[in-house]
Design a protein around this motif. Structure first.
Motif, short mmCIF file in Angstrom:
data_model
loop_
_atom_site.label_atom_id
_atom_site.label_comp_id
_atom_site.label_asym_id
_atom_site.label_seq_id
_atom_site.Cartn_x
_atom_site.Cartn_y
_atom_site.Cartn_z
N LYS A 23 -8.75 -3.24 10.59
CA LYS A 23 -9.88 -2.58 9.94
C LYS A 23 -10.48 -3.37 8.78
CE LYS A 23 -8.24 2.03 11.15
NZ LYS A 23 -7.63 3.28 10.63
N LEU A 24 -9.79 -4.41 8.35
CA LEU A 24 -10.25 -5.14 7.16
C LEU A 24 -10.47 -6.61 7.48
CD1 LEU A 24 -7.87 -3.71 4.40
CD2 LEU A 24 -10.16 -2.93 4.99
N THR A 56 -11.40 8.26 -5.65
CA THR A 56 -10.67 7.12 -5.09
C THR A 56 -9.17 7.39 -5.06
OG1 THR A 56 -12.38 5.64 -5.96
CG2 THR A 56 -10.29 4.63 -5.33
N LEU A 74 0.84 -1.19 0.00
CA LEU A 74 0.00 0.00 0.00
C LEU A 74 0.88 1.25 0.00
CD1 LEU A 74 -2.79 1.36 0.22
CD2 LEU A 74 -2.62 1.11 2.70
N VAL A 89 -5.44 8.26 2.69
CA VAL A 89 -5.52 7.14 3.63
C VAL A 89 -4.15 6.54 3.89
CG1 VAL A 89 -6.38 4.78 3.89
CG2 VAL A 89 -7.93 6.61 3.20
N ILE A 99 -12.86 -0.23 0.40
CA ILE A 99 -11.82 -0.62 1.35
C ILE A 99 -11.18 0.62 1.98
CG2 ILE A 99 -9.53 -1.69 1.51
CD1 ILE A 99 -10.52 -3.73 -0.63
N LEU A 100 -10.93 1.62 1.17
CA LEU A 100 -10.30 2.83 1.68
C LEU A 100 -11.20 3.54 2.69
CD1 LEU A 100 -8.72 4.17 -1.63
CD2 LEU A 100 -7.50 3.27 0.36
N ILE A 101 -12.50 3.49 2.46
CA ILE A 101 -13.43 4.08 3.41
C ILE A 101 -13.31 3.38 4.77
CG2 ILE A 101 -15.88 4.26 3.98
CD1 ILE A 101 -16.36 4.91 0.99
N LYS A 102 -13.19 2.05 4.73
CA LYS A 102 -13.03 1.31 5.99
C LYS A 102 -11.70 1.65 6.67
CE LYS A 102 -14.75 -2.67 6.73
NZ LYS A 102 -15.03 -4.13 6.78
N LEU A 103 -10.67 1.86 5.88
CA LEU A 103 -9.35 2.13 6.43
C LEU A 103 -9.25 3.51 7.06
CD1 LEU A 103 -6.93 0.57 3.80
CD2 LEU A 103 -7.26 -0.16 6.17
N GLN A 104 -10.05 4.47 6.55
CA GLN A 104 -9.91 5.82 7.07
C GLN A 104 -10.72 6.03 8.33
OE1 GLN A 104 -11.23 8.26 3.85
NE2 GLN A 104 -13.39 8.15 4.42
N ASN A 105 -11.58 5.04 8.64
CA ASN A 105 -12.39 5.18 9.84
C ASN A 105 -11.62 4.71 11.07
OD1 ASN A 105 -14.48 6.18 8.36
ND2 ASN A 105 -15.40 4.16 8.02
N HIS A 106 -12.09 5.16 12.18
CA HIS A 106 -11.41 4.82 13.45
C HIS A 106 -11.96 3.55 14.07
CE1 HIS A 106 -9.48 8.53 13.01
NE2 HIS A 106 -10.57 9.22 13.08
N GLU A 150 -13.26 -2.95 -9.72
CA GLU A 150 -12.10 -2.93 -8.81
C GLU A 150 -11.95 -1.55 -8.17
OE1 GLU A 150 -9.14 -6.13 -10.97
OE2 GLU A 150 -9.41 -4.16 -11.87
N MET A 151 -12.25 -0.52 -8.96
CA MET A 151 -12.18 0.85 -8.44
C MET A 151 -13.18 1.01 -7.30
SD MET A 151 -10.51 3.69 -9.02
CE MET A 151 -9.89 3.50 -10.71
N GLN A 152 -14.36 0.46 -7.50
CA GLN A 152 -15.38 0.54 -6.45
C GLN A 152 -14.95 -0.24 -5.22
OE1 GLN A 152 -18.38 2.45 -6.63
NE2 GLN A 152 -18.05 2.03 -4.45
N SER A 153 -14.35 -1.42 -5.42
CA SER A 153 -13.86 -2.22 -4.29
C SER A 153 -12.80 -1.45 -3.52
CB SER A 153 -13.26 -3.54 -4.78
OG SER A 153 -14.26 -4.36 -5.34
N LEU A 154 -11.87 -0.85 -4.26
CA LEU A 154 -10.80 -0.08 -3.62
C LEU A 154 -11.39 1.05 -2.81
CD1 LEU A 154 -7.83 0.59 -3.18
CD2 LEU A 154 -7.83 1.82 -5.36
N ASP A 155 -12.36 1.73 -3.39
CA ASP A 155 -12.98 2.84 -2.69
C ASP A 155 -13.63 2.39 -1.39
OD1 ASP A 155 -15.39 5.05 -2.46
OD2 ASP A 155 -13.65 5.83 -3.51
N LYS A 213 -8.47 9.56 -2.14
CA LYS A 213 -8.58 8.75 -0.90
C LYS A 213 -7.36 7.87 -0.72
CE LYS A 213 -13.44 7.80 0.05
NZ LYS A 213 -14.07 7.73 -1.29
N TYR A 269 -2.25 8.92 6.08
CA TYR A 269 -2.83 8.91 7.42
C TYR A 269 -2.38 7.67 8.20
CZ TYR A 269 -6.72 8.11 10.70
OH TYR A 269 -7.48 7.83 11.79
N LEU A 270 -2.44 6.53 7.57
CA LEU A 270 -2.03 5.29 8.24
C LEU A 270 -0.54 5.31 8.55
CD1 LEU A 270 -4.01 2.67 6.09
CD2 LEU A 270 -4.57 3.45 8.40
N ILE A 280 -5.61 -5.74 -5.90
CA ILE A 280 -5.72 -4.45 -6.58
C ILE A 280 -4.37 -3.74 -6.61
CG2 ILE A 280 -6.73 -2.14 -6.38
CD1 ILE A 280 -9.28 -3.56 -5.28
N LEU A 281 -3.65 -3.82 -5.51
CA LEU A 281 -2.34 -3.16 -5.45
C LEU A 281 -1.36 -3.78 -6.44
CD1 LEU A 281 -2.05 -2.71 -1.57
CD2 LEU A 281 -2.32 -0.90 -3.27
#
Lengths: 171, 171
Positions: free
Chosen positions: B152-153, B37, A41, B44, A164-171, A157-162, B40, B47-48, B164-165
């Motif tokens: 988180k995942l 995306t 990442l 993200v 996942i990133l939403i989950k990662l940015q949350n606390h 895949e773009m939607q999947s990435l998006d 993000k 941030y991480l 994806i990466l």
DNA sequence: TTTTTATGAATGCAATTGCATGTAAATATA
DNA sequence: TATATTTACATGCAATTGCATTCATAAAAA
């Protein structure tokens, strides 16, 4: 940001090699995947950023951070924004934003106006030159994103990435 | 970027707002998602990284780049590595690696040895102190990855992200 | 109303990074 | 064999960043 954010390509590799293969458990292989993915990442995002910023540089354009500020100020034109508002939106350190604004003001793309409601600070507004520069940078930047990033992923895949990133940015 | 790699949080937001909603086509909405995306991804990952490096800092440990080098040299101990090999693996600029190695040598974690096969450079080897430091940093770093990233995942999401990466790092 | 605390922004200083250059050694070419 | 080119690494200089501090103003508390 590096960057300090140089890649950790070897983390996953080294970790995999340091694990005694005979004793490899399901848990350790899961851990390995996670560390591997984390390193990827960082490396991939840095790699893509460097490529995109290189395109701007080739076009003799300022860095992306200038674009960010101009875009934000354009959005709220003619109202303007306080620096602390920009700081929140752009996630840039206060002392760096202060200097970045200095440069944009000196270059004529942004101007500081006295804030009547709060004597501590001022309102930042984009100038005509700033609007021009933002308009000039936009297609180059969007093209670079397309060339280096979007082209590599299917829409799903773009939607999947998006997601996942939403989950990662949350606390 | 780290860094220079400050987030572009407003890109997606600004782009969405700049688009005339009434004229929004399927193509422009797809473009919007991609830019969204991309922004993000940068925000993200930064941030991480900042959170994970903060954990190391709290533990009074050196930055992640030190860990990287030590891990790589530990892996090939006692053979050692040439700086250009480290540079390839770690994706760090040559002039920065040179200085990083200087610091690690000064701190006693790495030593430079004359390379008999190539008089231009030297072999880098990890010291006992370096092995100790790497061992000290490892659990803190792995814990930080667990705390800020892995937790988180779901495993399936981690696998999706990894896939994806891989696509993003290819040309 | 006065005092205390918090906030917004700028800046000095040190450290780091980006870039180009220089030097020595290795490799390629004539 | 001699010359030209490439590679590995270090470093000077300028720019940027990280950090802590300072000052002025706003807001909260007494």
């Amino acid at each position: 940001m590096y960057v300090k954010l140089d890649a950790f390509a070897c983390i996953c590799q080294n970790h995999r090699m340091n694990i005694d293969n005979k004793m490899k458990t399901k848990r350790s292989s899961l851990t390995d995947i996670r560390i591997n993915t984390w390193a990827k990442l960082l490396r991939v995002s840095q790699y893509l950023f460097a490529n995109i910023e290189a395109d701007l540089k080739s076009a003799r354009l300022p860095p992306l951070s200038w674009y960010d500020v101009l875009l934000e100020l354009k959005r709220v034109d003619p109202k303007g924004l306080r620096p602390f508002q920009l700081q929140e939106n752009l996630l840039i350190a206060q002392y760096n934003l202060s200097r970045l604004i200095d440069k944009l003001v000196t270059a004529g793309y942004v101007r500081r106006e006295i804030c009547k409601q709060d004597g501590r600070g001022h309102s930042l507004k984009i100038t005509e030159s700033g609007l021009d520069l933002q308009k000039q940078m936009s297609p180059i930047y969007l093209q670079a994103i397309g060339d280096h990033f979007s082209v590599k992923l299917e829409d799903s895949e773009m939607q999947s990435l998006d997601d996942i990133l939403i989950k990662l940015q949350n606390h």
